[in-house]
Write a protein that holds these residues in place. Sequence first.
Motif, PDB file in Angstrom:
ATOM      1  N   UNK A  17      -0.131  12.411 -17.180  1.00  0.00           N
ATOM      2  CA  UNK A  17      -0.173  11.168 -16.425  1.00  0.00           C
ATOM      3  C   UNK A  17      -0.458  11.517 -14.968  1.00  0.00           C
ATOM      4  N   UNK A  18      -1.725  11.382 -14.571  1.00  0.00           N
ATOM      5  CA  UNK A  18      -2.152  11.687 -13.203  1.00  0.00           C
ATOM      6  C   UNK A  18      -1.851  10.479 -12.319  1.00  0.00           C
ATOM      7  N   UNK A  19      -0.628  10.424 -11.863  1.00  0.00           N
ATOM      8  CA  UNK A  19      -0.125   9.254 -11.156  1.00  0.00           C
ATOM      9  C   UNK A  19      -0.097   9.420  -9.642  1.00  0.00           C
ATOM     10  N   UNK A  20      -0.120  10.637  -9.146  1.00  0.00           N
ATOM     11  CA  UNK A  20       0.023  10.881  -7.705  1.00  0.00           C
ATOM     12  C   UNK A  20      -1.077  10.178  -6.916  1.00  0.00           C
ATOM     13  N   UNK A  21      -0.688   9.617  -5.776  1.00  0.00           N
ATOM     14  CA  UNK A  21      -1.676   8.954  -4.934  1.00  0.00           C
ATOM     15  C   UNK A  21      -1.125   8.658  -3.554  1.00  0.00           C
ATOM     16  N   UNK A  22      -2.020   8.364  -2.623  1.00  0.00           N
ATOM     17  CA  UNK A  22      -1.632   7.985  -1.272  1.00  0.00           C
ATOM     18  C   UNK A  22      -2.401   6.727  -0.887  1.00  0.00           C
ATOM     19  N   UNK A  23      -1.820   5.933   0.020  1.00  0.00           N
ATOM     20  CA  UNK A  23      -2.447   4.663   0.383  1.00  0.00           C
ATOM     21  C   UNK A  23      -3.440   4.807   1.534  1.00  0.00           C
ATOM     22  N   UNK A  24      -3.104   5.622   2.510  1.00  0.00           N
ATOM     23  CA  UNK A  24      -3.996   5.781   3.651  1.00  0.00           C
ATOM     24  C   UNK A  24      -3.956   4.650   4.644  1.00  0.00           C
ATOM     25  N   UNK A  25      -3.046   3.689   4.441  1.00  0.00           N
ATOM     26  CA  UNK A  25      -2.904   2.596   5.399  1.00  0.00           C
ATOM     27  C   UNK A  25      -3.905   1.478   5.187  1.00  0.00           C
ATOM     28  N   UNK A  26      -3.880   0.516   6.096  1.00  0.00           N
ATOM     29  CA  UNK A  26      -4.704  -0.688   5.959  1.00  0.00           C
ATOM     30  C   UNK A  26      -5.765  -0.809   7.055  1.00  0.00           C
ATOM     31  N   UNK A  27      -6.124   0.308   7.680  1.00  0.00           N
ATOM     32  CA  UNK A  27      -7.154   0.262   8.706  1.00  0.00           C
ATOM     33  C   UNK A  27      -8.485  -0.219   8.116  1.00  0.00           C
ATOM     34  N   UNK A  28      -9.307  -0.789   8.964  1.00  0.00           N
ATOM     35  CA  UNK A  28     -10.602  -1.275   8.508  1.00  0.00           C
ATOM     36  C   UNK A  28     -11.575  -0.120   8.322  1.00  0.00           C
ATOM     37  N   UNK A  29     -12.717  -0.410   7.766  1.00  0.00           N
ATOM     38  CA  UNK A  29     -13.745   0.614   7.557  1.00  0.00           C
ATOM     39  C   UNK A  29     -14.239   1.173   8.886  1.00  0.00           C
ATOM     40  N   UNK A  30     -14.049   0.418   9.961  1.00  0.00           N
ATOM     41  CA  UNK A  30     -14.471   0.872  11.286  1.00  0.00           C
ATOM     42  C   UNK A  30     -13.420   1.752  11.959  1.00  0.00           C
ATOM     43  N   UNK A  31     -12.222   1.806  11.369  1.00  0.00           N
ATOM     44  CA  UNK A  31     -11.130   2.578  11.955  1.00  0.00           C
ATOM     45  C   UNK A  31     -10.836   3.870  11.197  1.00  0.00           C
ATOM     46  N   UNK A  32     -11.117   3.914   9.902  1.00  0.00           N
ATOM     47  CA  UNK A  32     -10.838   5.115   9.130  1.00  0.00           C
ATOM     48  C   UNK A  32     -11.936   6.148   9.371  1.00  0.00           C
TER      49      UNK A  32
END
Length: 249
Positions: free
Chosen positions: A70-85
Motif C-alpha cells: 500500500x503506497x500511501x505516503x504523500x505530501x501536500x505541498x501547501x495551497x500556493x498557486x501555480x505562480x508561487x510554487x
Amino acid sequence: MRLNGKIAIVTGAGSGIGKASVELFREHGATVVGADLKGADVECDAGSEAAVAKLVADTVAEHGGLDIFFANAGISGGLESIFEQDESAWAEILRVNTIGPAMAIKYAAPEMKKRGGGSIIATASVAGLRSGAGGPAYTASKAAVINLVKIGAQQLTGSNIRVNAICPGLIETGMTEFVYERARAKGVEDKLGHLNPMKRGGQPIEIANAALFLASDEASYVNGHALVVDGGLSASHPFNLQAYGRTAI
C-alpha cells in the motif's frame, strides 16, 4: 481474517490513513511492515528508489515474501498557486507522491510474482480528478498516480498482480490538520465537508476499509481502477439546490 497469511507493506504508516491501515490489516491476519520517516516500524523515505528497494528486500528477507504493498505516503505541498510554487517544490511533491508509488510497483511486483500474485494500492486523491482540492503540484502528482495504476495493471498483464488507487476526499489526517484546526478556531467545524452529499469530512478508517477491500481476494477482479472515497463530492459539479428552487429532504 480477510488477509490471513498475507505479508504487507504500508508506507506513510506513522499517522492517519497509513496507521489506520496497518492496524486494520493486522486485525485481518496480515503480517504488516509499516514504513514512514518516523513513527512506524521502519524508517523509509518512500520517494527514494534505493529506500523502497531496501524496504521490499528487507521485508522479503525477514518474512519470506510479499503479497500487498500500500503506497500511501504523500505530501501536500501547501495551497500556493501555480505562480508561487517553484521548481524545487514541484520536484519534491512529484518525487514523493508519484515516483514513490512507481518505485513501489517496480520493486514489489517481482516479489509478488514469485508468490503467484498480489495487490498494489496507491493513494491518489480527488484532487487528481479535477482542480479545486489541492495545490497545482499536488493535483498534478495525484492525477499521475491515477494513470500510473492503469499503466501498472497493463504492464503486469498475466501476473495476477492487481494495481489500483484510492482517491480520498477530505479526510482528517496530519495533512489536513491545519484545515481542521482553523475551522475549530473559528467555530465552523460543522461546515467541513459540507460540499459533499454526506455533509462531513471522512476519517482514516474509512480509507483503510477501502484499502482492505482492494488488498483482499474480494477485489480479485478489480484492476487498474481508481476507487473514489469522498462522500460523493466528485459525483457532481458543485451547485446550489436553492438556486434551482429545491431543498434537501
